[in-house]
Write an enzyme that holds these catalytic residues in place. Sequence first.
Site, PDB file in Angstrom:
ATOM      1  N   GLU A   1      10.705  -4.604   4.569  1.00 53.60           N
ATOM      2  CA  GLU A   1      10.612  -6.008   4.297  1.00 53.60           C
ATOM      3  C   GLU A   1      10.425  -6.128   2.610  1.00 53.60           C
ATOM      4  O   GLU A   1      11.092  -6.933   1.915  1.00 53.60           O
ATOM      5  CB  GLU A   1       9.494  -6.868   5.124  1.00 53.60           C
TER       6      GLU A   1
ATOM      7  N   LYS B   1       1.002  -1.330  -0.011  1.00 56.15           N
ATOM      8  CA  LYS B   1       0.017  -0.042   0.091  1.00 56.15           C
ATOM      9  C   LYS B   1       0.889   1.156  -0.035  1.00 56.15           C
ATOM     10  O   LYS B   1       0.754   2.097  -0.724  1.00 56.15           O
ATOM     11  CB  LYS B   1      -0.873  -0.112   1.219  1.00 56.15           C
TER      12      LYS B   1
ATOM     13  N   HIS C   1      -4.941 -33.061  17.717  1.00 55.87           N
ATOM     14  CA  HIS C   1      -3.872 -34.057  18.521  1.00 55.87           C
ATOM     15  C   HIS C   1      -2.682 -33.183  18.885  1.00 55.87           C
ATOM     16  O   HIS C   1      -1.766 -33.750  18.990  1.00 55.87           O
ATOM     17  CB  HIS C   1      -3.532 -34.883  17.312  1.00 55.87           C
TER      18      HIS C   1
ATOM     19  N   GLU D   1      -4.734  -6.620  14.864  1.00 52.29           N
ATOM     20  CA  GLU D   1      -4.105  -5.224  14.422  1.00 52.29           C
ATOM     21  C   GLU D   1      -5.300  -4.298  14.535  1.00 52.29           C
ATOM     22  O   GLU D   1      -5.105  -3.185  14.533  1.00 52.29           O
ATOM     23  CB  GLU D   1      -3.615  -5.117  12.998  1.00 52.29           C
TER      24      GLU D   1
ATOM     25  N   GLY E   1      -4.876  -1.693   5.117  1.00 54.09           N
ATOM     26  CA  GLY E   1      -4.041  -2.991   4.487  1.00 54.09           C
ATOM     27  C   GLY E   1      -4.649  -4.290   4.786  1.00 54.09           C
ATOM     28  O   GLY E   1      -4.763  -5.122   4.031  1.00 54.09           O
ATOM     29  N   ARG E   2      -5.188  -4.657   6.088  1.00 54.24           N
ATOM     30  CA  ARG E   2      -5.816  -5.685   6.310  1.00 54.24           C
ATOM     31  C   ARG E   2      -7.121  -5.873   5.827  1.00 54.24           C
ATOM     32  O   ARG E   2      -7.904  -6.991   6.201  1.00 54.24           O
ATOM     33  CB  ARG E   2      -5.925  -5.755   7.975  1.00 54.24           C
TER      34      ARG E   2
ATOM     35  N   LYS F   1       9.389  -1.169  14.265  1.00 49.54           N
ATOM     36  CA  LYS F   1       9.995  -0.469  12.954  1.00 49.54           C
ATOM     37  C   LYS F   1      11.236   0.210  13.166  1.00 49.54           C
ATOM     38  O   LYS F   1      12.244   0.273  12.507  1.00 49.54           O
ATOM     39  CB  LYS F   1       8.980  -0.035  11.720  1.00 49.54           C
TER      40      LYS F   1
HETATM   41  O1  F6P Z   1       1.294  -2.849   2.156  1.00 46.42           O
HETATM   42  P1  F6P Z   1       2.165  -2.138   3.216  1.00 46.42           P
HETATM   43  O2  F6P Z   1       2.150  -0.529   3.045  1.00 46.42           O
HETATM   44  O3  F6P Z   1       3.621  -2.630   2.507  1.00 46.42           O
HETATM   45  O4  F6P Z   1       2.049  -2.504   4.507  1.00 46.42           O
HETATM   46  C1  F6P Z   1       1.959  -3.722   4.656  1.00 46.42           C
HETATM   47  C2  F6P Z   1       1.471  -3.963   6.254  1.00 46.42           C
HETATM   48  O5  F6P Z   1       2.311  -3.070   7.196  1.00 46.42           O
HETATM   49  C3  F6P Z   1       1.333  -2.788   8.227  1.00 46.42           C
HETATM   50  O6  F6P Z   1       1.058  -1.215   7.900  1.00 46.42           O
HETATM   51  C4  F6P Z   1       1.695  -2.753   9.712  1.00 46.42           C
HETATM   52  O7  F6P Z   1       2.284  -4.213   9.810  1.00 46.42           O
HETATM   53  C5  F6P Z   1       0.092  -3.445   7.919  1.00 46.42           C
HETATM   54  O8  F6P Z   1      -1.095  -2.723   8.502  1.00 46.42           O
HETATM   55  C6  F6P Z   1      -0.029  -3.567   6.600  1.00 46.42           C
HETATM   56  O9  F6P Z   1      -1.074  -4.467   5.998  1.00 46.42           O
END
Ligand code: F6P
Length: 553
Positions: free
Chosen positions: A220, A214, A393, A362, A276-277, A517
């Site tokens: 990452e 987003k 199990h 979240e 995002g979620r 972060k």
């Molecule tokens: O889509 P982006 O901006 O890379 O963010 C990834 C994820 O990081 C967060 O902002 C925080 O973990 C989530 O809410 C989001 O889904």
Amino acid sequence: MSEMNAEGRGRLDHMPEWTALSKHREQMGEVHLRELFDKDPSRAGRLTLQVGDLHLDYSKHLVTDETLRLLRELAAATGVAELRDAMFRGEKINITEHRSVLHTALRAPGSAAIVTDGENVVPAVQHVLTRMSTFADRVRSGDWKGYTGRRIKTVVNIGIGGSDLGPAMAYEALRAYTHRDMQFRFVSNVDGADLHEAVRDLDPAETLFIVASKTFTTIETITNATSARDWLLTGLGAGQEAVSKHFVALSTNAEKVAEFGIDTDNMFEFWDWVGGRYSFDSAIGLSLMIAIGPERFREMLAGFHLVDEHFRTAPPEENAPLLLGLLGIWYGNFWDAQSHAVLPYSHYLSKFTAYLQQLDMESNGKSVDREGRPVDWQTGPVVWGTPGTNGQHAYYQLLHQGTKTIPADLLGFARPVEDLQPHLVGQHDLLMANLLAQGQALAFGKTADEVRAEGVAEELVPHRTFRGNHPTTTILASELSPSVLGQLIALYEHKVFVQGAVWNINSFDQWGVELGKVLAKRVEPALTEGAEVPGLDASTAGLVAKYRELRGR
Ligand SMILES: O=P(O)(O)OC[C@H]1O[C@](O)(CO)[C@@H](O)[C@@H]1O
């Protein structure tokens, strides 16, 4: 600080509706589900709901009609319906980020009009869906060619959190519907091993990377995307010009996408009013759309929309997300339950609970209310679980005979997927028998007398007795189709919404993930270069030194 917020709402735990529920809980005392069923023969038939294709049985909950009435009164007093309507209208209910919350617009019909900031967002949503469909069809048919002219055989989605969990979960869930001649992989972890394992057997000439982010600033994702680009260009022996045939972006941030080197013609857009979620039914679902095809994707969106409409219009007594949200509040706030288990009896839902963890934790892992005041009540639960039979199990022992109250959802489907090999179809009844047996055992247990009647030695009786009284919701549908998946996700999205509304927290921000972060960025140079980190605590400084020693630095 004032008791009242801007809407004139007092603190939750001072509301008469809250106090009434506390009293009701006290009066209920040590009620047992056996007793509730014995007293009311109509209970099993009555405490069910049908929403679209979803059949919900909530009879195995520690509630009476009075409990449900009091919970609905709490929802009314806390303005759940008003906040819901404000969300659907596009008001900026995400108050800390000043944003609308309009994931429901992503699955609204093209004829709808949903306005935020003076603009009807539906045409833009439909436009992106059309672009995604054209692109997905081209990749699926082999019309989209890689740099060397070969067709794409593997799609690798690079994203994290909401830009990974949704498409990865839905891809697994709808595997039976996926393109059989293509492979799909999902890379999220900044641990290089994730990307390494995902691409080690791939031919770059036949690989398409979808960079899903987003913000397009998530460390990452950008790190993995950069490494993937290096892998691609090295593998192809090509320069930057090869990128446009092998990289597309899903983002709200065109500037950063261009900066990364992806042609913005290859970018599929979404908007800041999609959290995002809550985003896998936006452009973030492109990998899924390529996997299952645009038509199936649209069926999934229709499933979402069906439950959106149900949530928006069904009366409180029949409103499934409202009911599930309130049941969670009942256990979390009045029975001291700390967690909620989601136990799908479907191999295809193996990533479903992980997806719900982000959605729920979240959203509702908050400890200040919408006015910034500390809350004095429990908020979001720990959500956990794995496919049911495997869990049986492993950790079901604790569910059955442990000391904790853990409400659980049991999910299952009447029909196995259509292309299951015929000799495996018979196993489906056994799978579902397990689901039903667990619901039964959790609710009703086994009394000491029942154990004795089986001739069990007296000293073993306490060990073999099951208290029962563990509440469950059973959710059944005929099959796990794209539409049913959409219905299920929307059901949980709105359940989470209801709980946030009652708790008076903002379910749509996630400031809690920021600190880690920031600190990671500060600590990294200490690991790589031994740089001084001002103000580093003694424990972390010691661990930095140990890490460097173990790395031979
Ligand atoms: O889509 P982006 O901006 O890379 O963010 C990834 C994820 O990081 C967060 O902002 C925080 O973990 C989530 O809410 C989001 O889904």
